[in-house]
Scaffold this active site. Structure first.
Site, short mmCIF file in Angstrom:
data_model
loop_
_atom_site.label_atom_id
_atom_site.label_comp_id
_atom_site.label_asym_id
_atom_site.label_seq_id
_atom_site.Cartn_x
_atom_site.Cartn_y
_atom_site.Cartn_z
N TYR A 204 44.37 16.76 -13.33
CA TYR A 204 43.12 16.22 -13.88
C TYR A 204 43.43 15.13 -14.90
CZ TYR A 204 38.93 15.70 -16.70
OH TYR A 204 37.87 15.18 -17.38
N GLU B 62 -9.11 -0.61 16.44
CA GLU B 62 -8.39 0.64 16.18
C GLU B 62 -8.44 1.53 17.42
OE1 GLU B 62 -6.60 1.28 13.25
OE2 GLU B 62 -7.04 -0.85 13.22
N ARG C 284 35.63 10.14 -10.42
CA ARG C 284 34.32 10.18 -11.08
C ARG C 284 34.03 8.89 -11.84
NH1 ARG C 284 34.64 15.43 -14.39
NH2 ARG C 284 32.64 14.66 -15.17
N ASN D 158 5.45 10.11 10.41
CA ASN D 158 4.35 11.00 10.06
C ASN D 158 4.84 12.38 9.66
OD1 ASN D 158 2.19 9.24 10.48
ND2 ASN D 158 2.43 9.47 12.69
N ASP E 292 5.11 2.56 3.69
CA ASP E 292 5.79 3.57 4.51
C ASP E 292 6.22 3.03 5.86
OD1 ASP E 292 3.28 3.30 5.56
OD2 ASP E 292 2.65 5.36 5.14
N ARG F 201 1.94 15.93 6.71
CA ARG F 201 2.78 16.63 7.69
C ARG F 201 4.26 16.66 7.29
NH1 ARG F 201 1.65 14.37 13.33
NH2 ARG F 201 0.48 12.70 12.36
N LEU G 166 0.85 -1.19 0.00
CA LEU G 166 0.00 0.00 0.00
C LEU G 166 0.88 1.24 0.00
CD1 LEU G 166 -2.68 -1.12 2.63
CD2 LEU G 166 -2.50 -1.66 0.19
N ALA G 167 0.77 2.01 -1.06
CA ALA G 167 1.63 3.19 -1.19
C ALA G 167 0.82 4.40 -1.65
CB ALA G 167 2.76 2.90 -2.17
N ASN H 242 -1.03 -4.15 15.79
CA ASN H 242 -1.00 -4.55 14.39
C ASN H 242 0.07 -3.74 13.66
OD1 ASN H 242 -1.55 -5.06 11.71
ND2 ASN H 242 -3.48 -3.90 11.69
C1 UD1 Z 1 -3.53 0.76 10.05
C2 UD1 Z 1 -4.27 -0.36 10.76
C3 UD1 Z 1 -3.81 -0.42 12.23
C4 UD1 Z 1 -2.30 -0.60 12.28
C5 UD1 Z 1 -1.60 0.49 11.48
C6 UD1 Z 1 -0.12 0.23 11.40
C7 UD1 Z 1 -6.42 -0.46 9.62
C8 UD1 Z 1 -7.87 -0.15 9.72
N1 UD1 Z 1 -5.68 -0.13 10.67
O1 UD1 Z 1 -3.84 1.96 10.70
O2 UD1 Z 1 -4.46 -1.49 12.88
O3 UD1 Z 1 -1.87 -0.60 13.62
O4 UD1 Z 1 -2.13 0.53 10.13
O5 UD1 Z 1 0.50 1.32 10.84
O6 UD1 Z 1 -5.99 -0.99 8.64
N2 UD1 Z 1 -3.47 3.48 2.80
C9 UD1 Z 1 -3.87 3.54 1.49
N3 UD1 Z 1 -5.13 3.92 1.19
C10 UD1 Z 1 -6.04 4.25 2.17
C11 UD1 Z 1 -5.62 4.19 3.50
C12 UD1 Z 1 -4.34 3.78 3.79
O7 UD1 Z 1 -3.09 3.24 0.57
O8 UD1 Z 1 -7.16 4.60 1.81
C13 UD1 Z 1 -2.11 3.01 3.09
C14 UD1 Z 1 -1.27 4.10 3.73
O9 UD1 Z 1 -0.58 4.85 2.77
C15 UD1 Z 1 -0.33 3.28 4.59
C16 UD1 Z 1 -1.15 2.08 4.99
O10 UD1 Z 1 -2.19 1.99 4.06
O11 UD1 Z 1 0.78 2.82 3.84
C17 UD1 Z 1 -1.69 2.22 6.40
O12 UD1 Z 1 -2.53 3.35 6.46
P1 UD1 Z 1 -2.59 4.30 7.73
O13 UD1 Z 1 -3.64 5.30 7.52
O14 UD1 Z 1 -1.22 4.74 8.05
O15 UD1 Z 1 -2.98 3.25 8.82
P2 UD1 Z 1 -4.05 3.36 9.94
O16 UD1 Z 1 -5.41 3.40 9.33
O17 UD1 Z 1 -3.67 4.43 10.83
#
Ligand code: UD1
Ligand code: CA
Length: 458
Positions: free
Chosen positions: A364, A153, A331, A226, A102, A14, A7-8, A168
């Site tokens: 050089y 959560e 170089r 963050n 991340d 921030r 997931l990226a 998690n």
């Molecule tokens: C999520 C978990 C939480 C865990 C935490 C670890 C869920 C509901 N919760 O929290 O239990 O402890 O990760 O860091 O899953 N992302 C997307 N698209 C979205 C949302 C998120 O690509 O719509 C990606 C973010 O870029 C990131 C990852 O998913 O790489 C986690 O998302 P983030 O919002 O950081 O996690 P939380 O919801 O806070």
């Protein structure tokens, strides 16, 4: 075959930069690359990357190396994985690893061990967890006698649940078919109105399947950033981890001030790394070297017993018992052979410097093939560029290049030949000859007093 979804899609507001968060760098490499490396290291190379914010930057970075899908709206981690369903459907027999792009410190060992447990116990989902003294902000793991019952959560947790320290990490193994099936049942019925990936656990348990957790021995698996401060902390953690690994391998550090070593760098035992040194990319350093202070070595190899002092070196090869520095730049495309000596304020570019050759100062050497035991006087310049094209110089073994010689390429200095100091050499010089290419001296007697008289008049 097992595969992975990374997931990226995140922005990282921030960070105050217009860039997807997974592209921020830790020790010079995007966090996404660390995560990809962990997958590859565990033998998983069938990857799908979910992009969202500034997706084109992810595309540009990956340059077609892996499949990607777009999550056009950010509706939660479950929604992000839903976008990868077409990818998952191509191969539903195996298991799927879900990772956050991340959280750079997920490691191959954790990935492999958790998969073993996942398969051995016949789990539909295995959550990779970690124990934190300060679990605030993370999803808490609710364990049962036989696995886990849910992940709660922070925003949905009761005060009792908030005390749980096992959290998690955001990494999971799913049986691929079960993942696809359970995603179809997710809703947005929670405090954030998002599709939580973690809710797949309820779905799978309801279907009578097993959900369990694998607690990683690596406390850093969950770490992310963050903001810029968090990113600095990630760099610090990575830096210290890597240095301690090198210490275990017999590398010597008298202090670690300003020392940054990339995660793929290899260093032999008995080598000393001095302050301010940055080693990056696919750099390999041999044994018993002294590197530093203040060296930058990128994508280069260095043999054994070599000493580099205030040297910058890029995409080059330096062999054994070479001595370079201070204030030298090597170089790309250079190859410096055994026993060579390169002294202060020298630049070497795209050149070979033969065994035991000395380029002692203010010189050089560009686009040149230099043999062994050649001696360069002070201030030699290879004139390799005529404004249109670059040409090469060849300097054969045992040649002696006088001070302030210009070698106008293409030109060849034969074996053992001499160039007279101050010559601008434009013609090939045969072996053992001397070339003098400079004006005859002209002496003008009584010049100074006449000059002085004119100056006094003025
Ligand atoms: C999520 C978990 C939480 C865990 C935490 C670890 C869920 C509901 N919760 O929290 O239990 O402890 O990760 O860091 O899953 N992302 C997307 N698209 C979205 C949302 C998120 O690509 O719509 C990606 C973010 O870029 C990131 C990852 O998913 O790489 C986690 O998302 P983030 O919002 O950081 O996690 P939380 O919801 O806070
Ligand atoms: Ca969230």
């Amino acid at each position: 075959m097992d595969n992975a979804v990374i997931l990226a899609g995140g922005q990282g507001k921030r960070m105050k930069a217009d860039m997807p968060k997974p592209l921020f760098k830790v020790l010079g490499e995007p966090m996404l690359e660390w995560v990809i490396g962990a997958c590859e290291g565990a033998g998983i190379s069938d990857l799908c990357i979910v992009k969202g914010y500034r997706a084109e930057m992810i595309d540009e970075y990956l340059d077609g190396r892996y499949e990607t899908v777009l999550q056009a709206e950010r509706l939660g981690t479950g929604h992000a994985v839903m976008q990868a369903v077409p990818f998952l459907k191509k191969n539903t027999d195996g298991n799927t690893l879900i990772l956050c792009g991340d959280a750079p410190f997920i490691d191959s060992e954790t990935i492999k061990k958790s998969l073993e447990q996942h398969k051995a116990n016949g789990n539909a989902v295995t959550v990779i967890t970690s124990e934190l003294d300060e679990p605030k902000g993370y999803g808490r793991i609710i364990r049962t006698a036989d696995g886990i019952s849910s992940i709660v959560e922070e925003k949905d947790a009761t005060p009792e649940q908030k005390k749980i320290k096992e959290i998690n990490s955001g990494a999971y193994w799913f049986r691929t078919a079960d993942l696809i099936e359970s995603l179809g049942h997710l809703t947005t019925d929670n405090s954030q109105g998002e599709y939580y990936l973690t809710d797949t656990i309820y779905v799978l348990l309801e279907q009578g399947k097993r959900a369990d957790a694998f607690r990683s021995e690596n406390p850093n698996v969950v770490l992310g950033a963050n903001d810029r401060k968090g990113l600095l902390m990630l760099n610090k953690t990575a830096r210290e981890d890597i240095i301690s690994r090198h210490l275990e391998n017999g590398v010597e550090f008298t202090c670690t001030d300003g020392i940054t070593i990339g995660r793929d760098v290899v260093i032999g035992a008995g080598t000393q790394i001095l302050s301010g040194t940055v080693l990056s990319g696919k750099t390999v350093i041999g044994s018993d070297c002294v590197i530093g202070p203040d060296c930058i070595i990128e994508n280069s190899s260095v043999g054994n017993g070599t000493k580099l002092n205030y040297v910058q070196c890029y995409d080059s090869k330096i062999e054994n018992n070479v001595k370079i520095g201070p204030f030298v730049q090597v170089r790309p495309g250079s190859h410096i052979l055994d026993g060579a000596k390169i002294g202060d304020f020298v630049e070497i570019k795209n050149s070979t410097i033969g065994e035991c050759t000395a380029v002692a100062h203010l010189t050089y050497v560009g686009d040149s093939d230099v043999g062994g035991c050649v001696n360069f006087g002070c201030g030699v310049v290879t004139v390799n560029y005529d404004g249109e094209k670059k040409s090469r110089c060849t300097i054969e073994d045992n040649a002696f290049i006088g001070c302030n010689t210009n070698l106008v390429a293409p030109v060849k200095i034969g074996k053992g030949a001499y160039t007279a100091a101050g010559s601008t050499v434009t013609k090939d010089v045969p072996a053992d000859a001397l070339v003098i290419e400079r004006g005859e001296a002209r002496i003008i007697e009584g010049y100074a007093p006449r000059k002085l008289k004119n100056r006094k008049k003025k």
